[in-house]
Design a protein around this motif. Structure first.
Motif, mmCIF file in Angstrom:
data_model
loop_
_atom_site.group_PDB
_atom_site.id
_atom_site.type_symbol
_atom_site.label_atom_id
_atom_site.label_comp_id
_atom_site.label_asym_id
_atom_site.label_seq_id
_atom_site.Cartn_x
_atom_site.Cartn_y
_atom_site.Cartn_z
ATOM 1 N N ILE A 1 -3.702 -5.257 -0.270
ATOM 2 C CA ILE A 1 -4.826 -5.564 0.444
ATOM 3 C C ILE A 1 -5.120 -7.321 -0.134
ATOM 4 C CG2 ILE A 1 -7.308 -5.264 0.576
ATOM 5 C CD1 ILE A 1 -6.616 -2.227 0.178
ATOM 6 N N TRP B 1 -9.711 0.458 0.224
ATOM 7 C CA TRP B 1 -9.875 -0.477 1.229
ATOM 8 C C TRP B 1 -11.368 -1.046 1.017
ATOM 9 C CZ3 TRP B 1 -7.223 -3.251 4.899
ATOM 10 C CH2 TRP B 1 -7.902 -4.168 5.762
ATOM 11 N N ILE C 1 -0.989 -5.507 6.833
ATOM 12 C CA ILE C 1 -2.470 -5.659 7.408
ATOM 13 C C ILE C 1 -2.825 -6.574 8.355
ATOM 14 C CG2 ILE C 1 -4.541 -5.843 6.124
ATOM 15 C CD1 ILE C 1 -3.431 -4.632 3.789
ATOM 16 N N TYR D 1 -7.894 -10.665 3.254
ATOM 17 C CA TYR D 1 -8.558 -10.596 2.249
ATOM 18 C C TYR D 1 -8.988 -11.970 1.360
ATOM 19 C CZ TYR D 1 -9.758 -9.936 -2.828
ATOM 20 O OH TYR D 1 -10.217 -9.707 -4.017
ATOM 21 N N SER E 1 -3.141 -10.084 1.282
ATOM 22 C CA SER E 1 -3.198 -10.291 2.840
ATOM 23 C C SER E 1 -4.162 -11.481 3.065
ATOM 24 C CB SER E 1 -3.958 -9.125 3.478
ATOM 25 O OG SER E 1 -5.258 -8.797 3.099
#
Length: 815
Positions: A625, A579, A329, A631, A628
C-alpha cells in the motif's frame, strides 16, 4: 432551601404512587384499566419533556449551583418524576390489555421502569444537595439527573419504534427509499403455469417473504408482536393471531390478511396501519400465492433484504500495467478512476511523503537530519527503500501498531476486570507477534485456540455481579471474533434475531457454544427459552464442530477451519482494516460491516487472495500500500465523516486525517518534553526483549495506561472492541489542549529547555519549525515569532510559542 411543599411531595411520593396503583387495581372492570393504558402515549411525553428541560437548565448552573434557575429545575424534576411514575404504570396497563409483545416492548418497558425508579432516587439526591450543597452531593445529583434524561430519552426512542416501526427514523433516508428496494419484490404472475412447478413455488414464496419483510415485520415479527401475529417464520404465518388464522390456503376471499391489505387507506382496519400501503402488484402477488394454496416448500430460505457478501475467495484478472502504474493496487485504482471519470492527483513532495510514511508506519515524526539525508538521496527507488527501512525498525513498528491491535482486541493495561482477575492482558504475546511479523493465519489461530499469554481476547471480561446473557464471556467471544476477525455484527443476534442482518439468535448461540465449557441455554431478550444451543460455525461450508468435544478441542477445530483460504471473508476483513489504517477510509465501510458494498470489489478480492498467496504477511501488505502511487498522491480533505459513509462515495486517494492520541503525544514528547512519567508506563518491551529498549528518552504513548489526556484525544477505554477512531476534532479535545494539566507540564519543561538551548529567537524559531514541521519558517512567521519571543526568549514566552505550533493544523494533520 427547598420549600415545605416540595419536601412534603418528596417524602410522600411513594405513598401517593402506591395509593394510585391500589385504587386502579381495586377497580376490576377491564375497560377502566384499558382506558388508563391508552392514556400512556399522552402521559409519557411529560417526563421526557420536563426532565430533558431540567437537564438543559442544569447546564447553565454548572458554575453556580445557587443559580436563579434552581427553583425552576426543582419544579421540573418533581413534576417529571411524578409523571414518569404514572407513565410507567399506564404503560404496564397498555401492554397487558392491548396484546402487544416482543423484544422492543421488553426494552421499552425495562428502560422506562428503570428510568422512573432512578427519577425517585433523583428527588432524594436533589433534596440532599440543596440541604447540604457539598461538591460530592452536587456531582452525584447531577450525574443521576443526566442519567435520568438519557433514560427517558431511550425509553421514548423504543416507544417510537413500537408505534412507528424499527425503521421509523431511517426509512426516510435516501438509501432506504423505494427505489432501493430489492428488484425481486414482485414477479410477473403471468409467467406462472396453472400448476406450479417446484421451482416456481420456491420463486413465489421467496417473493412473498420479501413483501412481508418490507411491509409487515415492524409490527409482526420477533421484535414486536401485535395481535399475537408473527409473519417472519412459516409456523407463525399459518398459526395466525389472536383471532385465528389470517390465511386460508386456496381462498383469498376468506383470508383476513388479503382483506386487510386490500382496504382503502383511511379504513380503520387497513394494514399496514402506518406507513406506505402495499402496491397493487404486491397485493396481486400475495393474493395469487394464497389462491394457489399458499405453498411454502420446506427448506425455503427467506429472500434477504440485506446485501450478503460472498464467503469464498475470488481473484479477478489483474489489469494490464502502464508506465508508472506497475503496482497492482495502482492498476485497479486506475481502472476505477477511468470508470468513474476521476483524475490522478499530484504526487506529494519528499517532505510530505516522509512525514506521512513515518507516522503511518512507525507513528513518529522524522527528524530534520533524516529528512536532509532522504532529500539528498538520488536513487529513483528511494521511496520504496525508505519504506523498507521503516518496516525494519521492528520495535518502533511494533510500538506504533500495538495501538491499532490493542483497540481491536480490546487489550489494555488497566480497567474493568483486571483488578478482579476477570480479564487477561495479551500485551506480551501481542507485542512479540507484531514485532516478529507473525503470519496472520497463525496470529488468528493463537487468538482462537490460545495459549496462556494469548487467551485474553476470547476469555472476555468477567463483569462483577449479575449480567445479561449477551454479556456472558462465551457470547462476548462470539461477538468479538465475529466483529474483529470476520467483519460482522452479532450483537443484535445475541439477544434476538437481528434487525440489521439475516443472522438469527440460534446461530449466534451456536457460534458462542464453541467457546463454552458446557452447552449454553438460549435466552431471547434475557428470557431463557429452555432450548439448548447447537454448536456450529456461522458458515457451515467451512466445516463442522464436534459438539461433544471438549472446549479446547472445539477451539482447535474453530481455529483450523476459520483460517483456511476458503474463508475469503476473513482475509478481506483484515486487508480492509489495514487499507483504512493507511488510507483513512476502508474499501468497505464501516470496516465491521463487511456485507456492505466496497467501492472496488475487484481490488478488495484481489488484495485478499494475494495476501493469502504470499504468506499472510502483514508487513508485505503495508509495503504494498505504502509503495503504491495512489498512497503517494495528495491527500483529500473531507468536510465531515458522514461524507465517507455516503453511498455515493467516490474514492480519490488518501483521506487527510488527524494525528491519533498516541501520535500527537509522542510528537509533543519528542519536541517539548515527555508527557508521561514512569508510573504511567505499564508495559516495558525491553523486559520482554532486551534490545527493544527505547533510547529516545520518553515512553511511547502506546505503552502507558489510559488517562484523561489520551481519552480526550480519542483513545477508547478498550472494554469493548474499537476498530475505528473519530478523526474529527471535538470540544473535549479543544479543552484538554487549551487547559489540560498534562500538556501544560510538558510545555513548561519544553519552554525551559528550548529557552536555555537557543537564546537567539531566530535560531529557536528555525530549529523548532525544522523539528516540528520539517521546514523553514516563512518571513511572516519569523516576524510573529520575534514579537512573541522578544530579543531573548523567556521560558514562558517559549511555552506559548510551542503551544501555538502544536495547535497548527499543519502539525496536527497527516497530509
Amino acid at each position: 432551601m427547598i420549600s415545605p411543599l416540595t419536601e412534603l411531595l418528596i417524602l410522600h411520593l411513594p405513598f401517593l404512587f402506591n395509593f394510585t396503583i391500589g385504587l386502579i387495581l381495586a377497580e376490576s372492570s377491564f375497560w377502566l384499566s384499558q382506558l388508563f393504558g391508552r392514556l400512556h402515549p399522552m402521559m409519557v411525553h411529560f417526563p421526557i419533556a420536563l426532565v430533558l428541560a431540567a437537564v438543559v437548565m442544569e447546564l447553565f448552573t454548572l458554575g453556580n449551583f445557587r443559580h436563579s434557575f434552581r427553583s425552576g429545575i426543582r419544579f421540573l424534576v418533581i413534576i417529571g418524576t411524578i409523571s414518569a411514575l404514572f407513565a410507567a404504570l399506564m404503560g404496564w396497563f397498555l401492554a397487558e390489555n392491548e396484546g402487544i409483545t416482543g423484544s422492543t416492548l421488553d426494552l421499552h418497558r425495562i428502560v422506562g421502569v428503570v428510568s422512573a425508579g432512578i427519577s425517585v432516587l433523583l428527588l432524594v439526591l436533589l433534596r440532599k444537595s440543596e440541604l447540604n450543597p457539598s461538591a460530592s452531593s452536587i456531582k452525584t445529583y447531577r450525574f443521576f439527573l443526566f442519567l435520568t434524561g438519557i433514560g427517558v430519552g431511550l425509553a421514548g426512542h423504543f416507544g417510537a419504534s413500537l408505534t412507528h416501526g424499527e425503521d421509523y427514523l431511517t426509512e426516510v433516508l435516501p438509501k432506504n427509499s423505494d427505489e432501493q428496494a430489492p428488484e425481486s419484490l414482485t414477479v410477473d404472475i403471468a409467467t406462472f403455469a396453472s400448476t406450479l412447478s417446484p421451482d416456481q413455488e420456491i420463486l413465489l414464496v421467496t417473493n412473498v417473504r420479501s413483501i412481508l419483510a418490507h411491509n409487515c415485520y415492524k409490527c409482526h415479527s420477533g421484535s414486536k408482536i401485535e395481535g399475537k401475529l408473527r409473519l417472519d417464520e412459516k409456523e407463525f404465518v399459518f398459526a395466525g393471531g389472536e383471532n385465528g388464522p389470517v390465511i386460508i390456503p386456496g381462498n383469498p376471499g376468506r383470508s383476513e390478511l388479503i382483506r386487510r391489505i386490500s382496504l382503502s387507506k383511511n379504513h380503520k382496519e387497513v394494514m399496514p396501519e402506518k406507513g406506505k400501503l402495499l402496491s397493487k402488484e404486491e397485493i396481486q402477488l400475495l393474493t395469487f400465492w394464497v389462491e394457489k394454496g399458499a405453498p411454502w416448500p420446506d427448506g425455503v430460505a427467506q429472500q434477504s433484504i440485506y446485501r450478503v457478501a460472498a464467503l469464498a475467495p475470488r481473484k479477478p484478472n489483474l489489469p494490464s500495467a502502464k508506465p508508472g502504474l506497475e503496482n497492482p493496487i495502482d492498476r485497479w485504482v486506475d481502472q476505477y478512476f477511468q470508470e468513474n471519470k476521476l483524475n490522478w492527483g499530484e504526487q506529494i513532495d519528499d517532505r510530505t511523503f516522509l512525514r506521512r510514511a513515518y507516522l503511518d508506519l512507525i507513528g513518529l515524526l522524522p527528524s530534520p537530519e533524516e529528512l536532509a539525508a532522504y532529500q539528498s538521496n538520488t536513487d529513483a527507488n528511494k521511496r520504496e527503500i525508505q519504506i523498507l527501512k521503516l518496516l525494519d525498525r521492528k520495535d518502533d513498528f511494533a510500538q506504533h501498531w500495538l495501538t491499532f491491535w490493542n483497540d481491536a482486541l480490546r487489550n489494555d493495561y488497566t480497567g474493568t476486570g483486571y483488578i478482579t482477575r476477570g480479564r487477561f492482558a495479551i500485551t506480551d504475546w501481542l507485542y512479540t507477534s507484531i514485532r516478529d511479523n507473525k503470519s496472520y493465519d497463525q496470529f488468528v489461530k493463537e487468538l482462537l485456540n490460545p495459549n496462556e499469554k494469548s487467551k485474553g481476547f476470547i476469555e472476555g471480561i468477567r463483569w462483577r455481579g449479575t449480567v445479561n446473557a449477551s454479556q456472558r464471556t462465551e457470547m462476548q467471544a462470539a461477538q468479538n471474533v465475529g466483529q474483529v476477525i470476520l467483519g460482522l455484527n452479532l450483537k443484535c443476534a445475541s439477544c434476538h434475531d437481528s434487525f440489521i442482518s439475516d443472522w438469527k439468535l440460534e446461530e449466534a448461540y451456536a457460534f458462542a457454544n464453541i467457546f463454552a465449557d458446557s452447552t449454553l441455554e438460549v435466552s431471547r431478550c434475557e428470557q431463557p427459552t429452555g432450548k439448548l444451543a447447537k454448536t456450529k460455525i456461522l458458515w457451515e461450508e467451512l466445516g463442522d464442530i464436534d459438539s461433544l468435544a471438549t472446549k479446547a478441542e472445539k477451539l482447535r477445530q474453530l481455529a483450523d477451519q476459520l483460517v483456511q483460504p476458503a474463508n475469503g471473508r476473513m482475509y478481506r476483513t483484515v486487508v480492509n482494516r489495514i487499507w483504512k489504517q493507511m488510507m483513512g477510509r476502508g474499501i468497505v465501510e464501516p470496516v465491521d460491516e463487511m456485507d456492505n458494498a466496497p467501492w472496488s470489489q475487484d481490488l478488495l478480492d484481489w488484495l485478499a487472495v494475494d495476501f493469502v498467496e504470499n504468506g499472510y504477511d502483514l508487513k508485505r501488505l503495508i509495503y504494498q500500500i505504502a509503495s503504491s502511487r495512489i498512497y503517494q498522491r495528495q491527500s483529500i480533505a473531507v468536510e465531515s465523516p458522514e461524507k465517507l459513509m455516503a453511498e455515493d462515495f467516490k474514492f480519490q486517494g488518501v483521506i487527510r486525517r488527524r494525528l491519533t492520541a498516541e501520535q500527537f503525544s509522542d510528537a509533543v514528547a519528542e519536541i517539548s518534553a515527555p508527557l508521561f512519567d514512569s508510573v504511567e508506563v505499564k508495559f516495558r518491551p525491553y523486559q520482554l526483549i532486551p534490545e527493544a529498549k527505547d533510547n529516545r528518552g520518553f515512553a511511547r504513548a502506546s505503552l502507558v495506561a489510559n488517562n484523561d489526556f489520551l481519552k480526550a484525544l480519542g483513545r477508547p477505554n478498550r472494554e469493548i472492541v474499537s476498530t475505528s477512531r473519530d478523526s474529527q476534532a471535538s470540544l473535549l479535545q479543544a479543552l484538554e489542549l487549551s487547559n489540560g494539566e498534562k500538556l501544560n507540564k510538558a510545555l513548561v519543561k519544553g519552554g525551559e529547555k528550548w529557552a536555555e538551548t537557543f537564546p537567539d529567537p531566530l535560531a529557536l524559531t528555525e530549529n523548532l519549525y525544522a523539528k516540528a514541521l520539517l521546514r523553514k519558517p516563512s518571513p511572516k512567521e519569523l516576524e510573529v515569532a520575534k514579537k512573541v519571543l522578544g530579543s531573548r526568549p523567556e521560558p514562558t514566552a517559549v511555552q506559548d510559542f510551542l503551544w501555538a505550533v502544536f495547535l497548527l493544523p499543519e502539525f496536527q494533520m497527516i497530509y
